[in-house]
Enzyme design. Sequence first.
Site, short mmCIF file in Angstrom:
data_model
loop_
_atom_site.label_atom_id
_atom_site.label_comp_id
_atom_site.label_asym_id
_atom_site.label_seq_id
_atom_site.Cartn_x
_atom_site.Cartn_y
_atom_site.Cartn_z
N SER A 191 0.81 -1.22 0.00
CA SER A 191 0.00 0.00 0.00
C SER A 191 0.85 1.28 0.00
O SER A 191 1.72 1.43 -0.85
CB SER A 191 -0.95 -0.06 1.20
OG SER A 191 -1.93 0.92 1.10
N ASP A 360 -9.87 -3.27 -5.00
CA ASP A 360 -9.54 -4.26 -3.97
C ASP A 360 -10.33 -4.01 -2.68
O ASP A 360 -9.94 -4.45 -1.61
CB ASP A 360 -8.02 -4.28 -3.71
CG ASP A 360 -7.49 -3.02 -3.04
OD1 ASP A 360 -8.30 -2.15 -2.63
OD2 ASP A 360 -6.26 -2.89 -2.91
N HIS A 393 -7.66 -5.46 -0.12
CA HIS A 393 -6.48 -4.60 0.08
C HIS A 393 -5.49 -5.18 1.08
O HIS A 393 -4.29 -5.22 0.82
CB HIS A 393 -6.96 -3.22 0.54
CG HIS A 393 -5.88 -2.20 0.58
ND1 HIS A 393 -5.25 -1.76 -0.56
CD2 HIS A 393 -5.30 -1.54 1.61
CE1 HIS A 393 -4.33 -0.87 -0.23
NE2 HIS A 393 -4.35 -0.72 1.08
#
Length: 429
Positions: A191, A360, A393
Amino acid sequence: MVVVLSTAALVYACQARSDLHPVILVPGSGGNQLEARLTKEYKPSSLWCRVWSQPRWSRLWFSPLVLIEPFTKCFAERMTLYYHSDIDDYRNAPGVETRAPHFGSTQSLLYLNPLIKDATAYMAPLVSTLQTLDYTEGDTLFGAPYDFRYGLAPQGHPSLTSTKFLHNLKTLIEHASHSNNNKTVILLTHSLGSLFALHLLNRNTPSWRNRYVKHLLTLSAPWAGTVQQMLTFASGYTLGVPFVNPLVVRTEQRSSESNLWLLPSPKQFTDRVLVVAKAMNRTYSADHHNMSMFLRDIGFGEGVVPYERRVVPLISEGLAAPGVPVSCVFGSGVKTAERLVYGDGGFDGGPEEVVYGDGDGTVNMVSLVALEREWEGEGGQSLKMIRVPGVSHTGILSDGGALEAIAREIAEINSNSSLLTTTHNCQLI
Ligand SMILES: *[C@@H]1O[C@H](CO)[C@@H](O)[C@H](O)[C@H]1NC(C)=O
Ligand SMILES: *[C@@H]1O[C@H](CO)[C@@H](O)[C@H](O)[C@H]1NC(C)=O
Ligand SMILES: *[C@@H]1O[C@H](CO)[C@@H](O)[C@H](O)[C@H]1NC(C)=O
Ligand SMILES: *[C@@H]1O[C@H](CO)[C@@H](O)[C@H](O)[C@H]1NC(C)=O
């Protein structure tokens, strides 16, 4: 999962450990422990916060006390950052010192709180997977935790905390290489960590990158921000944690510089309508004038100056191709907020309707695949996109299929340098 994982491990078992390209893990926002120490200048907002305060270093993120109402507020006030326009930089709240413990090690990335492992596992399953490939903590495997509330500033602007982090990360990369026969390093990022890593590469010379970095392997990277971030700013977001009032954490979430960095970027989101405010008869796109108006309209006018001064130029510095090979692993087919429709209740009560699209669950598809469009026609840049359908995610750090894809990629990156010549010596184990 175990079966396929061991295929990667088999391929890998042929290499001596010293042949591995060292891996450095860079977590995402909220993905490592943070510690705080309160000094005399700390002004608790309530008796509860006074009671829950210690002059020594103690864990701020993550502590389960955060979930209990009077302490949620204490937590929020200690996590809040302040932008000082005179120095054009962010600082902690007065009297609150913070640090990301165990820099260099994966220790603070495995679990956000080691006392409640099941509930707070973060990179622990990923690290187990890397261990099956023979990666060893401190030897070939390193971690780069940081204070994820701070973002990066564009060139020419100060950024005390993140500049230090990039400096430490650069030193760690060099150390990992030097202690592994000068082998180049694999950066494995989740991320927000991916954005930091790409900027680190682009802020160093091509010869440094080639000397030290083998590959950038990103997981769930939000290259162009997320619509989810607008939801967080408008109405607060509790990460699905029950009992926590989103408005209590909203101020703290708004104050985070890295959150501001993750607002949707106009280049990729173009002129799509991302937010509709019926009561004001307004719509907002990712266009930066629109975004400034959005920040004002939701009651976060303080965000406008740092957004325009720091985030807009940082985003327009762009996502330059680093020359180092890049692979992006990401989930798809999970419903992801794409447009937020606010009714007469205004912004505080949350959207009356959310229109979902592909992504996601947190990051929109247009952002996950942004590098494809961004680097189109960049002849020298190797870019590989690996989709893992149905993976969220953060699910990417624990889902069997995702871990298998990551392990395969790591094994392949290693095999590209030396395994090809040694495979014939390998036997099944
Ligand atoms: C690694 O490279 C440095 C120069 O960058 C050199 O001084 C050192 O001897 C090399 N180490 C090994 C093990 O090759
Ligand atoms: C809302 O704005 C549109 C154009 O932006 C306009 O045509 C419409 O009349 C407005 N509606 C109200 C209720 O103000
Ligand atoms: C957003 O930008 C569009 C196009 O420039 C403009 O028509 C619209 O009024 C803007 N909206 C806001 C809320 O500023
Ligand atoms: C390994 O090398 C092959 C051939 O050069 C290339 O196509 C592939 O993308 C490389 N894989 C990785 C993970 O770098």
